[in-house]
Scaffold this active site. Structure first.
Site, PDB file in Angstrom:
ATOM      1  N   GLY A  69       0.815  -1.199   0.000  1.00 15.24           N
ATOM      2  CA  GLY A  69       0.000   0.000   0.000  1.00 15.24           C
ATOM      3  C   GLY A  69       0.853   1.255   0.000  1.00 15.24           C
ATOM      4  CB  THR A  70       4.008   2.111   1.759  1.00 14.42           C
ATOM      5  OG1 THR A  70       3.453   2.017   3.073  1.00 14.42           O
ATOM      6  CG2 THR A  70       5.031   3.225   1.719  1.00 14.42           C
ATOM      7  CD  GLN A 177      -6.856   1.776   8.663  1.00 18.62           C
ATOM      8  OE1 GLN A 177      -7.701   1.025   9.129  1.00 18.62           O
ATOM      9  NE2 GLN A 177      -5.561   1.560   8.843  1.00 18.62           N
ATOM     10  CB  SER A 194      -2.575  -1.550   2.219  1.00 13.62           C
ATOM     11  OG  SER A 194      -1.527  -2.390   2.623  1.00 13.62           O
ATOM     12  CB  ALA A 195      -3.854  -6.922   0.239  1.00 19.10           C
ATOM     13  CG  HIS A 196      -1.232  -5.342   5.556  1.00 20.55           C
ATOM     14  ND1 HIS A 196      -1.102  -4.947   6.858  1.00 20.55           N
ATOM     15  CD2 HIS A 196      -0.750  -4.329   4.808  1.00 20.55           C
ATOM     16  CE1 HIS A 196      -0.568  -3.737   6.904  1.00 20.55           C
ATOM     17  NE2 HIS A 196      -0.348  -3.338   5.669  1.00 20.55           N
ATOM     18  CB  CYS A 320       3.869   7.797  26.813  1.00 13.44           C
ATOM     19  SG  CYS A 320       3.403   9.397  27.463  1.00 13.44           S
TER      20      CYS A 320
END
Length: 460
Positions: A69-70, A177, A194-196, A320
């Protein structure tokens, strides 16, 4: 173990597993070859492209498969900017885009281009008018995610796409998403996924470029995937990705309603069960399975570790939890509390009993972390001092806010507490704390070295 982090990566869908195993035997040959094995591989690739294009809402010849996807984002932005270079070198993005988009924007700026970041409100959405105002005569491309990956807020993509089209500017939508839940509405020009994120295998992305959009692929020429994605096609991966996307879409309507009820339950009950919690993101225009909340006065990394020990895998945008102690750019842009942030993203099939157990465990986890930090906050009281200065130098998230909360009760209503801190996160969380607690964040001013003085006026 309850896995509540599908926004990061979803478990492999059973349909994807079946398709992957079957295509490993049938789809190993070169689909560009004319012999039997090559033709068989080509048939699998073409069928996967048709299925994915139908789910995305485009023509099969408009969609290519990438290595992630990136990669789809990087190639989509670079190709669209290059294709419209004669128009100009101005890029518009929202302040809450995924890092893949923001990294592409930074690279474009480093190469001499210009970038405008459109801000968002406290619920995480852009204003359509503000986005439209950012588009200029020299704008080559605009980018807007379909839904935010940290807080779940759904963006007004259709309205923004209409404004961009009126200005003659293509809009690239990062739909990583949201694709599991349905096609992206509106007249977008480019789209990535993005497939995952939807239960397909990792290492497969999709890039759709509408016909008529000027697009010039960057890098060395390659004959694969219409010249838009270099390298040998991962046929088993793309077959499994397309099959799983079709499968999750068939479940989407029923699961969306069921998961929305479960996340609504968490949104409503967490503030009642845990003191000093801010639930962030749009309460209505949001993804059905994702929510995030921030717990004041806790170390976010410890909260995640304790929840993991209790059997819950969740994520966080908390400063944090970062080795650099840099707050999430999404939470920073929204102006909300970043410390103690917990993101819950439920998988398909998540059970009510799991959610109920999470709600039972969470209060004890947060109170335990606060106890370890020695949090004894007395934000009320009838203080009489006019002004108090708190030295928080050397303290990191969440201690500066804890010290502020301890001190606020020492001043009268209208009195001022000045917190001197050198923690970058304080600049985000102190104003956000003031908003949630009804106090006024007056100003910040630099002090010697890296220190900053934050002035807070006590409210009622």
């Amino acid at each position: 173990m309850s896995y509540f982090d599908v926004a990061s990566s979803a478990p492999l869908h059973p349909v994807a597993r079946q398709a992957l195993q079957a295509s490993l035997d049938e789809g190993w040959a070169d689909p560009a070859r004319l012999y039997r094995e090559g033709r068989r591989a080509r048939l699998l690739l073409d069928a996967a492209r048709e299925a994915a294009a139908e789910a995305v809402g485009c023509r099969p010849d408009e969609l290519v498969f990438t290595s992630s996807g990136t990669r789809a984002v990087h190639d989509g932005i670079a190709g669209a900017l290059a294709g419209r270079r004669r128009v100009g070198r101005h890029l518009v993005v929202s302040a809450v885009e995924h890092s893949a988009v923001l990294h592409s924007a930074a690279a474009h700026e480093g190469d001499g281009g210009s970038v405008t970041e459109v801000g968002v409100g406290r619920e995480g959405a852009v204003s359509v008018s503000s986005y439209a105002d950012a588009v200029r005569a020299d704008t080559a491309l605009a980018c807007l995610q379909s839904a935010n990956h940290e807080v779940g807020t759904v963006q007004p993509v259709a309205e923004v796409a209409e404004a961009c089209r009126a200005a003659g500017v293509p809009l690239l939508v990062d739909a990583a998403q949201s694709l599991a839940w349905g096609p992206v509405e509106g007249d977008w020009s480019l789209l990535t996924g993005s497939a995952h994120k939807w239960g397909g295998p990792a290492g497969v992305g999709v890039l759709a470029v509408r016909k008529g959009v000027r697009f010039a692929p960057q890098g060395p020429a390659d004959e694969r995937e219409s010249g838009r994605a270099a390298g040998f096609e991962n046929i088993p991966g793309v077959v499994a990705a397309a099959a799983s996307l079709r499968a999750v879409r068939s479940e989407a309507a029923g699961e969306a309603a069921r998961l929305r009820e479960l996340t609504e339950r968490i949104r409503a009950r967490v503030p009642r069960l845990v003191p000093d919690v801010e639930v962030v993101g749009d309460p209505v225009r949001r993804l059905p399975h994702l929510l995030t909340f921030s717990c004041l006065y806790v170390d976010g990394e410890t909260v995640l570790h304790e929840l993991d020990r209790a059997g819950f895998s969740v994520s966080s945008g908390s400063s944090c939890t970062s080795s650099t102690l840099t707050p999430s750019h999404v939470l920073r842009a929204m102006g909300v509390v970043s410390e103690g942030n917990v993101r819950v993203s439920l998988p398909l099939g998540a059970e009510e009993a799991e959610v109920e157990r999470f709600l039972e465990v969470l209060p004890g986890v947060v109170s335990g972390v606060r106890e370890k930090l020695g949090v004894t906050v007395a934000a009320g009281g009838q203080g009489e001092e006019e002004a108090v200065t708190v030295d928080a130098l050397g303290l990191t998230c969440p201690q500066p806010v804890i010290e502020l909360a301890r001190a606020i009760g020492r001043v009268r209503v209208g009195g001022v507490v000045t917190v001197v801190a050198d923690d970058e996160v304080a600049a985000v969380d102190i104003p956000a704390w003031c908003f949630t607690q009804g106090h006024e964040y007056v100003r910040s001013s630099p002090r010697p070295g890296e220190a900053v003085a934050h002035e807070v006026r006590r409210g009622l």
